[in-house]
Write an enzyme that holds these catalytic residues in place. Structure first.
Site, PDB file in Angstrom:
ATOM      1  N   ASP A  33       0.838  -1.219   0.000  1.00  4.15           N
ATOM      2  CA  ASP A  33       0.000   0.000   0.000  1.00  4.15           C
ATOM      3  C   ASP A  33       0.858   1.249   0.000  1.00  4.15           C
ATOM      4  O   ASP A  33       1.369   1.667   1.038  1.00  4.15           O
ATOM      5  CB  ASP A  33      -0.910  -0.003   1.248  1.00  4.15           C
ATOM      6  CG  ASP A  33      -2.141  -0.851   1.048  1.00  4.15           C
ATOM      7  OD1 ASP A  33      -2.463  -1.654   1.947  1.00  4.15           O
ATOM      8  OD2 ASP A  33      -2.785  -0.695  -0.007  1.00  4.15           O
ATOM      9  N   ASP A 177     -10.849  -4.251  -1.634  1.00  2.00           N
ATOM     10  CA  ASP A 177      -9.766  -3.834  -0.736  1.00  2.00           C
ATOM     11  C   ASP A 177     -10.283  -2.949   0.403  1.00  2.00           C
ATOM     12  O   ASP A 177     -10.748  -1.842   0.171  1.00  2.00           O
ATOM     13  CB  ASP A 177      -8.706  -3.058  -1.552  1.00  2.00           C
ATOM     14  CG  ASP A 177      -7.501  -2.689  -0.707  1.00  2.00           C
ATOM     15  OD1 ASP A 177      -6.630  -1.957  -1.232  1.00  2.00           O
ATOM     16  OD2 ASP A 177      -7.427  -3.107   0.460  1.00  2.00           O
TER      17      ASP A 177
HETATM   18  C1  DX5 Z   1      -6.322   1.195   2.594  1.00  2.00           C
HETATM   19  C2  DX5 Z   1      -5.495   0.117   1.886  1.00  2.00           C
HETATM   20  C3  DX5 Z   1      -5.961  -1.270   2.216  1.00  2.00           C
HETATM   21  C4  DX5 Z   1      -5.891  -1.566   3.724  1.00  2.00           C
HETATM   22  C5  DX5 Z   1      -6.407  -2.961   3.967  1.00  2.00           C
HETATM   23  O1  DX5 Z   1      -6.053   2.449   2.036  1.00  2.00           O
HETATM   24  O2  DX5 Z   1      -5.560   0.275   0.488  1.00  2.00           O
HETATM   25  O3  DX5 Z   1      -5.174  -2.210   1.482  1.00  2.00           O
HETATM   26  O4  DX5 Z   1      -4.552  -1.472   4.164  1.00  2.00           O
HETATM   27  O5  DX5 Z   1      -6.270  -3.182   5.341  1.00  2.00           O
HETATM   28  P1  DX5 Z   1      -7.554  -3.587   6.221  1.00  2.00           P
HETATM   29  O6  DX5 Z   1      -7.853  -5.021   5.835  1.00  2.00           O
HETATM   30  O7  DX5 Z   1      -7.054  -3.446   7.620  1.00  2.00           O
HETATM   31  O8  DX5 Z   1      -8.671  -2.655   5.849  1.00  2.00           O
HETATM   32 ZN    ZN Z   2      -4.640  -1.400  -0.635  1.00  2.00          ZN
END
Ligand code: DX5
Ligand code: ZN
Length: 217
Positions: A33, A177
């Protein structure tokens, strides 16, 4: 269902051990990310580049790079050396169709291409690009941080996108996501999701193997 583990919340001290446990749990991708403090308020550039470099040396599990950035080309150049399997950019960070087509072609030099849309962006916005890309990432939380709750209204968007893909015989994966866990993953699967990005619900789990198996049901 493929599982792409978001390593956003992995803390550096335990990162080598955490990556090893994730590999043993048979995740399908490491989800990187990348945040630039412009498109979203956090900045994860250094940490994500360090993790991507480290992962390239210790595992063959492919990298799924999610660019939450304004200057997309700059970050494609930064992460291309990590030979990612997929690079996804946000349609909201682009100005027009020409720029999107140019970015798709630019990324294709290095990896598969995905386009991501935020919860408030209409899914129709990506339709014309579907024949040119490999995945559509439906953000099921507002991008910018981990640990948020899944926005259930986005599931309708996934169903609508799935229907459009089937009606037009398109070969494309739907990636969801944000806020995904073993409780809501079935709804996402039934809606047509092919790849689930899971961060907090997996990184904080006691037993990675068990959790990944639950997610892949
Ligand atoms: C948020 C990211 C996601 C997030 C997913 O901006 O793009 O990939 O890190 O993590 P969780 O599963 O904790 O929402
Ligand atoms: Zn992400």
């Amino acid at each position: 269902m493929e599982v792409s583990a978001s390593i956003l919340s992995v803390n550096e001290a335990e990162s080598a051990h955490t990556f090893y446990r994730l590999e043993l749990a048979h995740i399908d991708y490491f989800h990187i990310d990348v945040m630039d403090e412009k498109f979203v308020e956090n900045n994860t550039e250094e940490m994500m580049k360090m993790y991507a470099d480290h992962l390239k040396n210790i595992t063959n599990i492919p990298l799924d790079v999610h660019l939450m950035v304004e200057d997309i080309k700059k970050y494609v150049d930064i992460f291309s050396s990590n030979e990612p399997r997929n690079i996804t950019f946000h349609i909201e960070a682009t100005k027009n169709k020409e720029e999107i087509i140019e970015l798709i072609n630019y990324i294709k030099q290095y990896s598969k291409v995905g386009i991501a849309i935020k919860p408030d962006t209409d899914v129709e916005k990506v339709y014309e690009f579907l024949p040119l890309i490999h995945t559509v990432m439906i953000m099921t939380v507002e991008p910018g941080k981990g640990g948020q709750k899944l926005i259930t209204g986005t599931i309708e968007k996934i169903k609508k996108l799935k229907q459009y893909i089937e009606e037009n015989n398109l070969e494309i994966d739907i990636e969801a996501d944000g806020g995904i866990d073993t409780e809501n993953i079935k709804k996402l699967k039934d809606a047509g999701v092919d790849i689930a990005v899971v961060g907090t619900a997996l990184i904080n789990a006691k037993d990675y193997k068990y959790t990944v198996n639950q997610l892949k049901m």
